[in-house]
Every structure is written in C-alpha cells, then in structure tokens.
Write a protein that holds these residues in place. Sequence first.
Motif, PDB file in Angstrom:
ATOM      1  N   PRO A 100      -1.759 -16.815  12.898  1.00  0.00           N
ATOM      2  CA  PRO A 100      -3.024 -16.793  12.157  1.00  0.00           C
ATOM      3  C   PRO A 100      -3.871 -15.552  12.429  1.00  0.00           C
ATOM      4  N   ASP A 101      -3.597 -14.832  13.521  1.00  0.00           N
ATOM      5  CA  ASP A 101      -4.326 -13.603  13.824  1.00  0.00           C
ATOM      6  C   ASP A 101      -3.675 -12.353  13.227  1.00  0.00           C
ATOM      7  N   ALA A 102      -2.558 -12.513  12.525  1.00  0.00           N
ATOM      8  CA  ALA A 102      -1.906 -11.346  11.920  1.00  0.00           C
ATOM      9  C   ALA A 102      -2.872 -10.687  10.934  1.00  0.00           C
ATOM     10  N   VAL A 103      -2.728  -9.385  10.773  1.00  0.00           N
ATOM     11  CA  VAL A 103      -3.613  -8.637   9.877  1.00  0.00           C
ATOM     12  C   VAL A 103      -3.592  -9.267   8.488  1.00  0.00           C
ATOM     13  N   ASP A 104      -4.770  -9.563   7.966  1.00  0.00           N
ATOM     14  CA  ASP A 104      -4.953 -10.172   6.647  1.00  0.00           C
ATOM     15  C   ASP A 104      -4.216 -11.504   6.483  1.00  0.00           C
ATOM     16  N   GLY A 105      -3.905 -12.183   7.595  1.00  0.00           N
ATOM     17  CA  GLY A 105      -3.277 -13.502   7.535  1.00  0.00           C
ATOM     18  C   GLY A 105      -1.860 -13.501   7.007  1.00  0.00           C
ATOM     19  N   GLN A 106      -1.195 -12.358   7.068  1.00  0.00           N
ATOM     20  CA  GLN A 106       0.153 -12.248   6.529  1.00  0.00           C
ATOM     21  C   GLN A 106       1.171 -12.912   7.453  1.00  0.00           C
ATOM     22  N   ALA A 107       2.342 -13.207   6.896  1.00  0.00           N
ATOM     23  CA  ALA A 107       3.454 -13.773   7.664  1.00  0.00           C
ATOM     24  C   ALA A 107       4.705 -12.947   7.376  1.00  0.00           C
ATOM     25  N   GLU A 108       5.688 -13.064   8.266  1.00  0.00           N
ATOM     26  CA  GLU A 108       6.973 -12.406   8.026  1.00  0.00           C
ATOM     27  C   GLU A 108       8.053 -13.472   8.081  1.00  0.00           C
ATOM     28  N   ARG A 109       8.967 -13.427   7.097  1.00  0.00           N
ATOM     29  CA  ARG A 109      10.023 -14.441   6.987  1.00  0.00           C
ATOM     30  C   ARG A 109      11.331 -13.754   6.597  1.00  0.00           C
ATOM     31  N   VAL A 110      12.420 -14.119   7.305  1.00  0.00           N
ATOM     32  CA  VAL A 110      13.738 -13.559   7.046  1.00  0.00           C
ATOM     33  C   VAL A 110      14.727 -14.700   6.845  1.00  0.00           C
ATOM     34  N   SER A 111      15.561 -14.563   5.816  1.00  0.00           N
ATOM     35  CA  SER A 111      16.621 -15.534   5.550  1.00  0.00           C
ATOM     36  C   SER A 111      17.963 -14.876   5.832  1.00  0.00           C
ATOM     37  N   VAL A 112      18.835 -15.593   6.541  1.00  0.00           N
ATOM     38  CA  VAL A 112      20.176 -15.111   6.857  1.00  0.00           C
ATOM     39  C   VAL A 112      21.158 -16.189   6.414  1.00  0.00           C
ATOM     40  N   ASP A 113      22.045 -15.822   5.491  1.00  0.00           N
ATOM     41  CA  ASP A 113      23.033 -16.768   4.967  1.00  0.00           C
ATOM     42  C   ASP A 113      24.412 -16.374   5.498  1.00  0.00           C
ATOM     43  N   ASN A 114      25.403 -17.211   5.253  1.00  0.00           N
ATOM     44  CA  ASN A 114      26.780 -17.000   5.704  1.00  0.00           C
ATOM     45  C   ASN A 114      26.832 -16.833   7.227  1.00  0.00           C
ATOM     46  N   VAL A 115      26.100 -17.686   7.924  1.00  0.00           N
ATOM     47  CA  VAL A 115      26.026 -17.653   9.387  1.00  0.00           C
ATOM     48  C   VAL A 115      27.187 -18.465   9.968  1.00  0.00           C
TER      49      VAL A 115
END
Length: 151
Positions: A100-115
């Motif tokens: 919640p303290d990230a700049v401008d409330g941004q989030a980072e999300r990564v998807s990894v398939d074929n694991v």
Amino acid sequence: MSRNKEDVKYRGRRRWNGSHGHLWWDGELIFEIAKYECKVTAEREDVIVGNSKDSKIVVLAGEGNFTIKSVINRNLNKMLEAWKAGTDPRSTLVADIDDPDAVDGQAERVSVDNVWFNEITLMAFEKGKVVEKDFTFGFTPEDATFIETIE
C-alpha cells in the motif's frame, strides 16, 4: 537547501515490503508463502568480432523457487502420483507485490505458465521449528509475462 523532488517522492517507505507479496498456484492462493523468487537467465555463446570477445544469446532459461510454512499438503500427493504414472504435470504461478505504500498505490504482478517442478519434499521437520517446504521449478520464458508493473 531544498530537497530533490525524487528524493521526497521515493522516500524509504516507498520501498517494497515482501510481506505484501502473494502467490497463486494454479489459481489457489498460497496463504502460507514465506518467500518467492522467479528469474530468467540468458545463456550465451562467445562471438569473436575483430580482436574482441562479444556474446550472443542462444537460449533463455526460466527457474525459480518458493518456500511455504507448511499448513496443508499442497498438491504434493497429486504430483507424486503423476510422476509415478510417468506424466509431467504443468502449473501456472502468479505472484504479486501489492504494498500500500508503493508509489501511487501501484502493484506489480507476474504470471508464469508451463511451470514444472524439479523435486518435491514429501516430509521434513526439525523439532522446535516451524515446518517449511521448499519448491524449485523451471518454466519456459516465453510463457512468463508482466500483468502489472510499477512505473
């Protein structure tokens, strides 16, 4: 002397806190996650140009690992039985940091398939310690994508 505006915008509280990280394994939230890492490595071959040694990427490799504080048996029996039957099950992992303290409330999300998983720990414990299980995995880098990024 006034402060640089970037120094104010990116103060210490803006640094990501791993406590706000989440992991979903085949759509199921892994609530007992302790740590997660996922990376792509470029494997290179040497190329000689004039008198200089340069390099050329020839293949990408995806690998990672995560640790959980064991509460329930996460897909291990299903994976063991699949391996014993001669099949190689594949999964999807989605991880995010939503601090919640990230700049401008941004989030980072990564998807990894074929694991694919390289090993499974059927049981491990140490007296007086919380039980942890480590999972190592591989994936094809072409099946990894950023869903959200912090700019």
